[in-house]
Design a protein around this motif. Structure first.
Motif, PDB file in Angstrom:
ATOM      1  N   LYS A  30      -4.271  11.246 -10.918  1.00  0.00           N
ATOM      2  CA  LYS A  30      -3.234  11.333  -9.885  1.00  0.00           C
ATOM      3  C   LYS A  30      -2.420  12.590 -10.154  1.00  0.00           C
ATOM      4  O   LYS A  30      -2.421  13.089 -11.281  1.00  0.00           O
ATOM      5  N   TYR A  51       9.039   9.679  -6.080  1.00  0.00           N
ATOM      6  CA  TYR A  51       7.640  10.137  -5.970  1.00  0.00           C
ATOM      7  C   TYR A  51       6.725   9.020  -6.481  1.00  0.00           C
ATOM      8  O   TYR A  51       6.202   9.090  -7.595  1.00  0.00           O
ATOM      9  N   GLN A  52       6.543   8.001  -5.628  1.00  0.00           N
ATOM     10  CA  GLN A  52       5.818   6.824  -6.110  1.00  0.00           C
ATOM     11  C   GLN A  52       4.319   7.072  -6.282  1.00  0.00           C
ATOM     12  O   GLN A  52       3.654   6.347  -7.007  1.00  0.00           O
ATOM     13  N   ASP A  53       3.793   8.111  -5.615  1.00  0.00           N
ATOM     14  CA  ASP A  53       2.364   8.408  -5.767  1.00  0.00           C
ATOM     15  C   ASP A  53       2.092   9.381  -6.917  1.00  0.00           C
ATOM     16  O   ASP A  53       0.955   9.820  -7.107  1.00  0.00           O
ATOM     17  N   VAL A  54       3.142   9.755  -7.607  1.00  0.00           N
ATOM     18  CA  VAL A  54       2.989  10.682  -8.740  1.00  0.00           C
ATOM     19  C   VAL A  54       3.147   9.882 -10.027  1.00  0.00           C
ATOM     20  O   VAL A  54       4.048   9.038 -10.136  1.00  0.00           O
ATOM     21  N   ASN A  81       4.695   3.735 -12.554  1.00  0.00           N
ATOM     22  CA  ASN A  81       4.116   5.081 -12.518  1.00  0.00           C
ATOM     23  C   ASN A  81       4.717   5.954 -13.609  1.00  0.00           C
ATOM     24  O   ASN A  81       5.017   7.122 -13.415  1.00  0.00           O
TER      25      ASN A  81
END
Ligand SMILES: C[S@@+](CC[C@H](N)C(=O)[O-])C[C@H]1O[C@@H](n2cnc3c(N)ncnc32)[C@H](O)[C@@H]1O
Length: 210
Positions: A30, A51-54, A81
């Motif tokens: 990711k 930045y939940q996708d990081v 995360n």
């Protein structure tokens, strides 16, 4: 930042060892941000929420301060995360693969004002040579400081190590998507100017010959 010895630190870290990078089995698949010298964790916690996708990795060398950050992180619900390392940044290559990090954040790093201590500054060439290896191509370092001398020294070292300046502010005001650490809160309350620089490092693409 001085961290008074916390007698509970070892047991607490052991109890929450699932937050340590070595126990996460993270595959670096990711976008990944790394903060070095997380202090008590205010910046990285806010970044994880935004930045939940990081995926975020936080490094802190001082065990007592590390335990305080871990305590705050554990208290936030569903913060998955993030992983932490209680190490000195010189040992990063033992834990973080080459070409795996999108951004490195250095927030109010210790300035080590004496010339004979310059090598301890996280922006010195000694550290930048290591950081370059873990950054992806075009990966960035984002440095914030209240210390003009540290910023001037950082610029020299970035030049020496062939980083390219993307953005520079000498009276930086926080923008959407950036966050305020404990030190920044303190310096802002004293009306001190904050300096911020973003640099990137381009890696050569190797073409395979026939
Ligand atoms: C001045 S404090 C700033 C803390 C936080 N980033 C903030 O802005 O509030 C610097 C932090 O970096 C940590 N630190 C200093 N050198 C380090 C190193 N080589 N590796 C990991 N952490 C380091 C210190 O222990 C301290 O907690």
């Amino acid at each position: 930042m001085r961290g008074r010895n916390k007698p509970w630190a070892d047991a607490f870290i052991l109890e929450h060892a699932n937050y340590l990078l070595e126990n996460k089995n993270y595959k670096f698949d990711k976008p990944t941000y790394l903060e070095i010298g997380i202090g008590k964790g205010d910046f990285i916690i806010q970044s994880c929420k935004y930045y939940q996708d990081v995926f975020h990795i936080g490094i802190e060398v001082n065990k007592s301060i590390f335990a305080l950050a871990l305590k705050k992180i554990v208290e936030v619900d569903n913060l998955d995360n993030i992983a932490l390392l209680n190490i000195d940044a010189t040992n990063i290559l033992d834990y973080i693969p080459l070409n795996s990090i999108d951004k490195i954040f250095l927030n109010f790093s210790d300035p080590w004002p004496k010339k004979r201590h310059a090598k301890r500054r996280l922006v010195s060439s000694r550290y930048l040579k290591i950081f370059k290896q873990i950054l992806k191509s075009s990966g960035q370092i984002v440095l914030k400081t209240d210390n003009k001398n540290l910023m001037e020294y950082a610029k020299e070292c970035f030049d020496e190590e062939n980083f390219i300046c993307v953005d520079y502010f000498d009276d930086y005001q926080t923008v959407e998507g950036d966050f305020v650490s404990e030190y920044e809160t303190r310096f802002r309350s004293l009306n001190q100017p904050i300096y911020r620089i973003i640099v990137k490092f381009e890696k050569e693409v190797k073409h395979e010959s026939n």
